[in-house]
Scaffold this active site. Structure first.
Site, PDB file in Angstrom:
ATOM      1  CE  LYS A  88      -8.181  -0.582   5.460  1.00  0.00           C
ATOM      2  NZ  LYS A  88      -6.829  -0.610   4.904  1.00  0.00           N
ATOM      3  CG  ASP A 120       0.471  -2.409   6.340  1.00  0.00           C
ATOM      4  OD1 ASP A 120      -0.528  -2.597   7.058  1.00  0.00           O
ATOM      5  OD2 ASP A 120       0.442  -1.748   5.293  1.00  0.00           O
ATOM      6  CB  CYS A 130      -3.612   2.988  -1.696  1.00  0.00           C
ATOM      7  SG  CYS A 130      -4.863   4.192  -1.337  1.00  0.00           S
ATOM      8  CG  HIS A 136      -1.916   0.949   1.417  1.00  0.00           C
ATOM      9  ND1 HIS A 136      -1.685   2.269   1.706  1.00  0.00           N
ATOM     10  CD2 HIS A 136      -3.266   0.825   1.322  1.00  0.00           C
ATOM     11  CE1 HIS A 136      -2.848   2.910   1.788  1.00  0.00           C
ATOM     12  NE2 HIS A 136      -3.817   2.051   1.555  1.00  0.00           N
ATOM     13  CD  GLN A 193      -7.121  -5.422   3.322  1.00  0.00           C
ATOM     14  OE1 GLN A 193      -8.264  -5.855   3.417  1.00  0.00           O
ATOM     15  NE2 GLN A 193      -6.869  -4.135   3.222  1.00  0.00           N
TER      16      GLN A 193
HETATM   17  C1  LIG Z   1      -5.840   0.242   4.703  1.00  0.00           C
HETATM   18  C2  LIG Z   1      -4.418  -0.096   4.580  1.00  0.00           C
HETATM   19  C3  LIG Z   1      -3.415   0.809   4.955  1.00  0.00           C
HETATM   20  C4  LIG Z   1      -3.714   2.223   5.413  1.00  0.00           C
HETATM   21  O1  LIG Z   1      -4.465   2.228   6.575  1.00  0.00           O
HETATM   22  P1  LIG Z   1      -5.025   3.634   7.145  1.00  0.00           P
HETATM   23  O2  LIG Z   1      -6.067   3.191   8.117  1.00  0.00           O
HETATM   24  O3  LIG Z   1      -5.590   4.370   5.965  1.00  0.00           O
HETATM   25  O4  LIG Z   1      -3.899   4.339   7.776  1.00  0.00           O
HETATM   26  C5  LIG Z   1      -2.102   0.409   4.862  1.00  0.00           C
HETATM   27  N1  LIG Z   1      -1.778  -0.831   4.438  1.00  0.00           N
HETATM   28  C6  LIG Z   1      -2.711  -1.735   4.057  1.00  0.00           C
HETATM   29  C7  LIG Z   1      -2.274  -3.084   3.625  1.00  0.00           C
HETATM   30  C8  LIG Z   1      -4.058  -1.394   4.123  1.00  0.00           C
HETATM   31  O5  LIG Z   1      -4.978  -2.282   3.744  1.00  0.00           O
END
Ligand SMILES: *Cc1c(COP(=O)(O)O)cnc(C)c1O
Length: 405
Positions: A225, A199, A363, A122, A202
């Site tokens: 999320k 990260d 993104c 992302h 997701q």
């Molecule tokens: C949604 C997402 C982000 C960004 O998250 P925010 O809540 O917008 O800060 C970063 N990485 C992944 C894999 C995502 O799905």
């Protein structure tokens, strides 16, 4: 308790509304999840019964709010199996967590040091590190991907060296739904002395990670999320790292003592929590974890796999459909296109039929560039979606195809 999707759907008020005259089918869960009444109630209860600033007041409301906020931190610690409570830093979300670490790493990188990202990231897990490299002269390297959307791990091994200081990858790609082999990536990075940031934005709604077993150095995610409120998330960091990293923002709450000559910083976690935080959000995050754990992540994963397999099969029956991200380790995200039709046009028509999907680059422009496409249509499923909703998606996509070709 058996998994009963109809019972679960009763918890989500928004799922009962109509869009353009049709019952809503919400398939944009990879962008944000919907909120159960239990989470909404936690927010309303906070604001209507004990709204106060935390960690400062001696009065009853302030103590009640502080207790609730710290109980939420404890729930997060337990959920992610984090060793120390002060290793849980509240943030505004994944993006802020990554920026906090990237900012702090300016002090630990020198010209010629190397950091490694994956091709599947992302933008939030790319841009802050590019900015870091510009500040420090460090070099950004990229783990390449295969056509099936999986990372090429043999290439990753080639990139690793004693120059590698940091590796940052997502657990699950938001654009393709591919699950990355993070345990292996962490182990290989540690073998050359590099630290790893995961990260989890997701993956957090699909998989309950055991951070102690994974042994990553940093982990970031967003509550929204995983059925929680927007504007709140966490950064987990190993205590040794969090102690070394400089504060991200200065202000109230993050200090021990302030004089005009010198300020000393508060202990963890407060050193990284400047200003009044999203108190309601933190409490709502705790309520979301209670809710998801009440259903159980095994049941969620099993059901979502059923949705994924059924939707994949049915979509592939439509002539001209290509699905991107066909690797076997996958969660309930389907990114696809129909030959000769722009994804935006499909998204617009299915919305007229009450179906919310995402279109565009999600993104993750480097992934779209890899496939040489402007974007995809992305249908992302949650445990509150149904097989009937998959049928409605497939029928809508067929209709869109007929109208557009
Ligand atoms: C949604 C997402 C982000 C960004 O998250 P925010 O809540 O917008 O800060 C970063 N990485 C992944 C894999 C995502 O799905």
């Amino acid at each position: 308790m058996a998994f009963d999707v109809q019972e679960i759907r009763k918890d989500f008020p928004i799922l009962h509304r109509e869009v353009n005259g049709h019952p809503l089918v919400y398939l944009d869960n990879a962008a944000t999840s919907q909120k159960p009444q239990q989470v909404i109630d936690a927010l309303v209860h906070y604001y209507s019964h004990y709204n106060a600033n935390i960690h400062r007041g001696v009065h009853t409301l302030s103590q009640e709010a502080t207790d609730a906020y710290e109980i939420a931190r404890k729930k997060i610690q337990e959920h992610f199996n984090i060793e120390h409570k002060e290793e849980v830093i509240f943030t505004s979300g994944t993006t802020q967590g990554i920026n906090l670490v990237a900012h702090g790493f300016s002090e630990f990188l020198n010209q010629g040091d190397e950091v490694i990202v994956s091709a599947l990231e992302h933008h939030s897990n790319i841009v802050p590190w590019q900015m870091l490299c510009e500040r420090t002269g460090a070099i950004l390297k990229v783990i390449p991907m295969d056509v099936d959307g999986t990372l090429v791990l043999s290439e990753f091994e080639q990139l690793l060296s004693s120059n590698t200081k940091l590796v940052f990858v997502n657990h699950i790609s938001n654009a393709l739904g591919i699950i990355n082999p993070i345990a292996e990536i962490i182990e290989k990075a540690h073998a050359v002395g590099a630290s790893v940031l995961i990260d989890g934005a997701q993956s957090c709604s699909h998989i309950k990670p055991d951070l102690r077993a994974l042994n990553c150095d940093f982990y970031v995610t967003s509550a929204h999320k995983m059925c929680g409120p927007t504007g709140v998330g966490i950064l987990y960091g190993k205590r040794e790292w969090l102690s070394k990293l400089p504060p991200y923002q200065g202000g109230g709450e993050m200090i021990k003592e302030v004089t005009f000559e010198k300020t000393t910083y508060a202990d963890l976690p407060h050193k990284f929590e400047a200003g009044t935080p999203n108190i309601a959000g933190g409490i709502g995050f705790g309520a979301a974890l209670d809710y998801l754990n009440g259903i159980g992540f095994d049941a969620i994963a099993q059901y979502e796999t059923e949705l994924l397999n059924y939707a994949t099969e049915e979509l592939l029956k439509i002539e001209g459909v290509t699905i991107y991200g066909t690797g076997s380790e996958k969660t309930s995200v389907i990114s696809f296109n129909i030959e000769g039709i722009h994804p935006y046009d499909i998204g617009t028509i299915v919305d007229k039929l009450g179906i919310a999907v995402r279109t565009g680059h999600h993104c993750a422009q480097p992934i779209m560039d890899f496939y040489n496409i402007p974007g995809t249509v992305r249908a992302s499923f949650a445990f509150y979606n149904t097989l009937e909703e998959v049928d409605r998606l497939v029928a809508a996509v067929k209709k869109a195809k007929m109208m557009l070709s």
